[in-house]
Design a protein around this motif. Structure first.
Motif, short mmCIF file in Angstrom:
data_model
loop_
_atom_site.label_atom_id
_atom_site.label_comp_id
_atom_site.label_asym_id
_atom_site.label_seq_id
_atom_site.Cartn_x
_atom_site.Cartn_y
_atom_site.Cartn_z
N PRO A 20 0.82 -1.21 0.00
CA PRO A 20 0.00 0.00 0.00
C PRO A 20 0.86 1.27 0.00
O PRO A 20 0.33 2.38 -0.06
CB PRO A 20 -0.79 -0.13 1.32
N GLU A 21 2.17 1.11 0.09
CA GLU A 21 3.12 2.24 0.09
C GLU A 21 4.10 2.03 -1.06
O GLU A 21 5.28 1.80 -0.87
CB GLU A 21 3.86 2.31 1.43
N PHE A 22 3.59 2.14 -2.29
CA PHE A 22 4.37 1.73 -3.45
C PHE A 22 5.70 2.46 -3.57
O PHE A 22 6.75 1.84 -3.73
CB PHE A 22 3.55 1.93 -4.72
N ASP A 23 5.68 3.78 -3.50
CA ASP A 23 6.92 4.55 -3.68
C ASP A 23 7.94 4.24 -2.60
O ASP A 23 9.14 4.11 -2.87
CB ASP A 23 6.62 6.05 -3.70
N LYS A 24 7.48 4.12 -1.37
CA LYS A 24 8.40 3.82 -0.27
C LYS A 24 8.94 2.39 -0.38
O LYS A 24 10.12 2.15 -0.09
CB LYS A 24 7.69 4.02 1.07
N SER A 25 8.07 1.45 -0.78
CA SER A 25 8.54 0.07 -0.95
C SER A 25 9.54 -0.01 -2.10
O SER A 25 10.55 -0.72 -2.01
CB SER A 25 7.35 -0.86 -1.20
N ARG A 26 9.27 0.70 -3.17
CA ARG A 26 10.21 0.71 -4.29
C ARG A 26 11.57 1.24 -3.85
O ARG A 26 12.61 0.70 -4.21
CB ARG A 26 9.65 1.54 -5.44
N TRP A 27 11.55 2.31 -3.07
CA TRP A 27 12.81 2.87 -2.53
C TRP A 27 13.54 1.83 -1.69
O TRP A 27 14.77 1.69 -1.79
CB TRP A 27 12.48 4.11 -1.69
N PHE A 28 12.80 1.08 -0.89
CA PHE A 28 13.41 0.04 -0.04
C PHE A 28 14.15 -0.98 -0.90
O PHE A 28 15.33 -1.28 -0.66
CB PHE A 28 12.32 -0.63 0.78
N PHE A 29 13.48 -1.53 -1.91
CA PHE A 29 14.10 -2.57 -2.72
C PHE A 29 15.17 -2.01 -3.67
O PHE A 29 16.23 -2.61 -3.84
CB PHE A 29 13.04 -3.32 -3.53
N GLU A 30 14.90 -0.86 -4.25
CA GLU A 30 15.82 -0.31 -5.25
C GLU A 30 17.05 0.32 -4.61
O GLU A 30 18.18 0.09 -5.06
CB GLU A 30 15.09 0.72 -6.11
N ASP A 31 16.85 1.10 -3.57
CA ASP A 31 17.98 1.83 -2.97
C ASP A 31 18.65 1.08 -1.82
O ASP A 31 19.88 0.97 -1.79
CB ASP A 31 17.51 3.20 -2.46
N LEU A 32 17.86 0.55 -0.91
CA LEU A 32 18.47 -0.10 0.25
C LEU A 32 18.95 -1.51 -0.06
O LEU A 32 19.97 -1.95 0.47
CB LEU A 32 17.48 -0.13 1.42
N LEU A 33 18.24 -2.24 -0.92
CA LEU A 33 18.65 -3.60 -1.26
C LEU A 33 19.52 -3.64 -2.52
O LEU A 33 20.03 -4.69 -2.88
CB LEU A 33 17.44 -4.52 -1.45
N ALA A 34 19.66 -2.50 -3.19
CA ALA A 34 20.47 -2.38 -4.40
C ALA A 34 19.95 -3.25 -5.53
O ALA A 34 20.72 -3.82 -6.30
CB ALA A 34 21.94 -2.69 -4.12
N MET A 35 18.63 -3.35 -5.64
CA MET A 35 18.02 -4.08 -6.75
C MET A 35 17.82 -3.14 -7.94
O MET A 35 17.67 -1.93 -7.77
CB MET A 35 16.70 -4.71 -6.31
N ARG A 36 17.81 -3.69 -9.13
CA ARG A 36 17.75 -2.91 -10.36
C ARG A 36 16.37 -3.03 -11.00
O ARG A 36 15.84 -4.13 -11.15
CB ARG A 36 18.81 -3.40 -11.33
#
Length: 315
Positions: A20-36
């Protein structure tokens, strides 16, 4: 003796997560987990871990509630895929063929007795690095060198109304082999661990105390070392991510772990099993009693209460 068709499934391939928090979840996976990010479509974004040989690892989809969508597995061959589809259809839980998503070929959809959506396929497109070309050609892409550096997806743990019914279905439908389990004093399983190959587990079913059905306990990613998990704890602390439990070592399967809640509410584990593999094709299952599990984790830490109360979607 283990039947050769028990190796029909190569591995857990990808998982769809609702948030339900798409932008924040995307930031978590993309920035913190270094996913592409490899693709975007509608309300979804497809992301891959840096050493995934396929095109994507996680499909993140905007929804009103957190939870799990489709989990996909890859078969080892077209013949193995056809055997697994026949076994699923024999049990009446097949949902039919669909086109694959982002690099995957024809995909057979099905569901477990609890309602968790699943799929299996064989044909796939290998990831070809471009601006992330690695120095060593025996890895899929360059080591990111920032954040947690999640290397691959490791396993998924479902909450189930009936652990035995769901575990028996996947064992017969996909040929999964059990590795460990917890048996309560009443004789019922509290949790059941299964694996496809040499890893000690790929899929877990845990008892859903709400008896709601179709819920997620957690998905797990594997970084390279225990030290990466310790560093991950500091990264999450600095970025305001809720750390639920760990770092510590599980007694069951001996995984070094850290559990956090990503911004959408889904529980995410970071797990490293060290060098432990199940090399014996006829590995006997390890059973733990209710009393043994009450002792807590490997080094004595008691299991945190929310581990038995939190799941997504929230009930």
């Amino acid at each position: 003796m283990t039947h050769p068709t028990a190796f029909d499934v190569a591995h857990l391939a990808n998982v769809e997560l609702f948030t339900p928090e798409f932008d924040k979840s995307r930031w978590f996976f993309e920035d913190l987990l270094a996913m592409r990010v490899v693709a975007e479509a509608g309300d979804s974004v497809y992301l891959r871990t840096w050493d995934d040989y396929e095109l994507y690892t996680i499909k993140l989809t905007a929804r009103e509630q957190a939870g799990v969508g489709r989990t996909s597995f890859r078969a080892i061959s077209q013949e193995a895929l056809e055997r697994r589809v026949a076994a699923i259809e024999e049990r009446g839980l097949g949902d039919g063929w669909v086109d694959g998503e982002v690099g995957t070929g024809p995909t057979f959809r099905f569901h477990d007795p609890d309602g968790h959506e699943m799929a299996i396929y064989y044909e796939t497109e290998r990831y070809v690095a471009t601006d992330d070309r690695p120095a060593l050609k025996n890895q899929a892409s360059r080591f990111p060198g920032h954040g947690v550096n999640a290397r691959r997806i490791d396993h998924i743990n479902y909450l189930a109304k009936d652990v035995e019914a769901n575990g028996e279905f996947l064992a017969k439908a996909l040929g999964m082999r059990e590795s460990e389990r917890i048996r309560n004093d009443d004789g019922k399983f509290a949790a059941w661990w299964f694996h496809f190959s040499l890893k000690s587990y790929d899929v877990v079913y845990s008892d859903d105390w709400t008896k709601h059905g179709n819920r997620l306990h957690h998905i797990a990613f594997a970084p390279d070392t225990r030290e990466d998990i310790l560093k991950a704890a500091d990264i999450f602390l600095e970025n305001g991510i809720h750390i639920e439990s760990g770092p510590h070592k599980h007694a069951i399967n001996q995984t070094f772990f850290l559990y956090v809640w990503e911004p959408g509410g889904n529980r995410i584990e970071f797990a490293n099993a060290g060098a432990r593999l199940l090399l014996d094709p006829d590995q006997p299952v390890v059973e733990w009693s209710q009393a043994e599990r009450k002792k807590g984790q490997a080094w004595g830490m008691k299991t945190i209460e929310t581990f038995h109360t939190h799941g997504t979607p929230l009930v």
